[in-house]
Motif scaffolding. Structure first.
Motif, PDB file in Angstrom:
ATOM      1  N   ARG A  21       0.854  -1.349   0.110  1.00 44.90           N
ATOM      2  CA  ARG A  21      -0.008  -0.169  -0.079  1.00 44.90           C
ATOM      3  C   ARG A  21       0.699   1.293  -0.072  1.00 44.90           C
ATOM      4  O   ARG A  21       1.197   1.903   1.097  1.00 44.90           O
ATOM      5  N   PRO A  22       1.273   1.809  -1.260  1.00 43.80           N
ATOM      6  CA  PRO A  22       2.156   2.745  -1.136  1.00 43.80           C
ATOM      7  C   PRO A  22       1.796   4.068  -0.621  1.00 43.80           C
ATOM      8  O   PRO A  22       2.387   4.992  -0.160  1.00 43.80           O
ATOM      9  N   LEU A  23       0.376   4.278  -0.670  1.00 43.76           N
ATOM     10  CA  LEU A  23      -0.291   5.426  -0.329  1.00 43.76           C
ATOM     11  C   LEU A  23      -0.191   5.655   1.142  1.00 43.76           C
ATOM     12  O   LEU A  23      -0.380   6.716   1.698  1.00 43.76           O
ATOM     13  N   GLN A  24      -0.406   4.470   1.933  1.00 45.85           N
ATOM     14  CA  GLN A  24      -0.393   4.530   3.338  1.00 45.85           C
ATOM     15  C   GLN A  24       1.013   3.961   3.870  1.00 45.85           C
ATOM     16  O   GLN A  24       1.200   3.659   5.084  1.00 45.85           O
ATOM     17  N   ASN A  25       1.844   4.123   3.212  1.00 43.88           N
ATOM     18  CA  ASN A  25       3.374   3.353   3.476  1.00 43.88           C
ATOM     19  C   ASN A  25       3.921   3.937   4.497  1.00 43.88           C
ATOM     20  O   ASN A  25       4.202   3.478   5.513  1.00 43.88           O
ATOM     21  N   TRP A  26       3.942   5.660   4.743  1.00 43.54           N
ATOM     22  CA  TRP A  26       4.666   6.139   6.032  1.00 43.54           C
ATOM     23  C   TRP A  26       3.645   5.708   7.218  1.00 43.54           C
ATOM     24  O   TRP A  26       4.291   5.748   8.362  1.00 43.54           O
ATOM     25  N   GLU A  27       2.326   5.677   7.142  1.00 42.88           N
ATOM     26  CA  GLU A  27       1.439   5.173   8.476  1.00 42.88           C
ATOM     27  C   GLU A  27       1.835   4.120   8.646  1.00 42.88           C
ATOM     28  O   GLU A  27       1.836   3.827   9.906  1.00 42.88           O
ATOM     29  N   LEU A  28       1.977   2.986   7.829  1.00 36.33           N
ATOM     30  CA  LEU A  28       2.263   1.699   8.185  1.00 36.33           C
ATOM     31  C   LEU A  28       3.419   1.711   8.774  1.00 36.33           C
ATOM     32  O   LEU A  28       3.535   0.697  10.121  1.00 36.33           O
ATOM     33  N   LEU A  29       4.441   2.309   8.291  1.00 39.45           N
ATOM     34  CA  LEU A  29       5.892   2.121   8.848  1.00 39.45           C
ATOM     35  C   LEU A  29       6.061   2.744  10.166  1.00 39.45           C
ATOM     36  O   LEU A  29       6.406   2.210  11.040  1.00 39.45           O
ATOM     37  N   GLY A  30       5.264   3.856  10.528  1.00 41.61           N
ATOM     38  CA  GLY A  30       5.121   4.465  11.950  1.00 41.61           C
ATOM     39  C   GLY A  30       4.587   3.462  12.704  1.00 41.61           C
ATOM     40  O   GLY A  30       4.798   3.322  13.857  1.00 41.61           O
ATOM     41  N   GLN A  31       3.440   2.694  12.397  1.00 43.90           N
ATOM     42  CA  GLN A  31       2.865   1.789  13.403  1.00 43.90           C
ATOM     43  C   GLN A  31       3.757   0.577  13.714  1.00 43.90           C
ATOM     44  O   GLN A  31       3.953   0.230  14.861  1.00 43.90           O
ATOM     45  N   ALA A  32       4.581   0.185  12.831  1.00 47.57           N
ATOM     46  CA  ALA A  32       5.551  -0.812  12.632  1.00 47.57           C
ATOM     47  C   ALA A  32       6.480  -0.278  13.931  1.00 47.57           C
ATOM     48  O   ALA A  32       6.818  -1.217  14.754  1.00 47.57           O
ATOM     49  N   GLU A  33       6.932   0.783  13.670  1.00 46.61           N
ATOM     50  CA  GLU A  33       8.087   1.428  14.579  1.00 46.61           C
ATOM     51  C   GLU A  33       7.175   1.429  16.102  1.00 46.61           C
ATOM     52  O   GLU A  33       7.981   1.109  17.006  1.00 46.61           O
ATOM     53  N   HIS A  34       6.195   2.037  16.065  1.00 47.92           N
ATOM     54  CA  HIS A  34       5.421   1.833  17.386  1.00 47.92           C
ATOM     55  C   HIS A  34       5.364   0.588  17.963  1.00 47.92           C
ATOM     56  O   HIS A  34       5.512   0.296  19.345  1.00 47.92           O
TER      57      HIS A  34
END
Length: 70
Positions: A21-34
């Motif tokens: 999901r390239p449009l939600q890429n940053w949001e999902l990576l932020g959740q992974a980091e959390h």
């Protein structure tokens, strides 16, 4: 320890979804980091509790091993 496994699994799922999901890429990576952060906190709390219990057990054993003066 079960929470650590869950958090790491959720982080992995978020990273996998980010790849698709390239449009939600940053949001999902932020959740992974959390979730990785939560896993670290839970792991640290587990080891702190284990070390505190071990220290208490060692202190109790030391009082039993103290020789009595005659």
């Amino acid at each position: 320890m079960e929470n650590v496994r869950r958090y790491r699994a959720l982080a992995s799922l978020c990273r996998q979804q980010a790849a698709y999901r390239p449009l939600q890429n940053w949001e999902l990576l932020g959740q992974a980091e959390h979730f990785e952060y939560l896993a670290e906190v839970a792991l640290k709390a587990h080891f702190d509790a284990c070390n505190a219990q071990r220290d208490e057990d060692a202190g109790a054993a030391a009082t039993w091993e103290t020789p009595a003066a005659a």
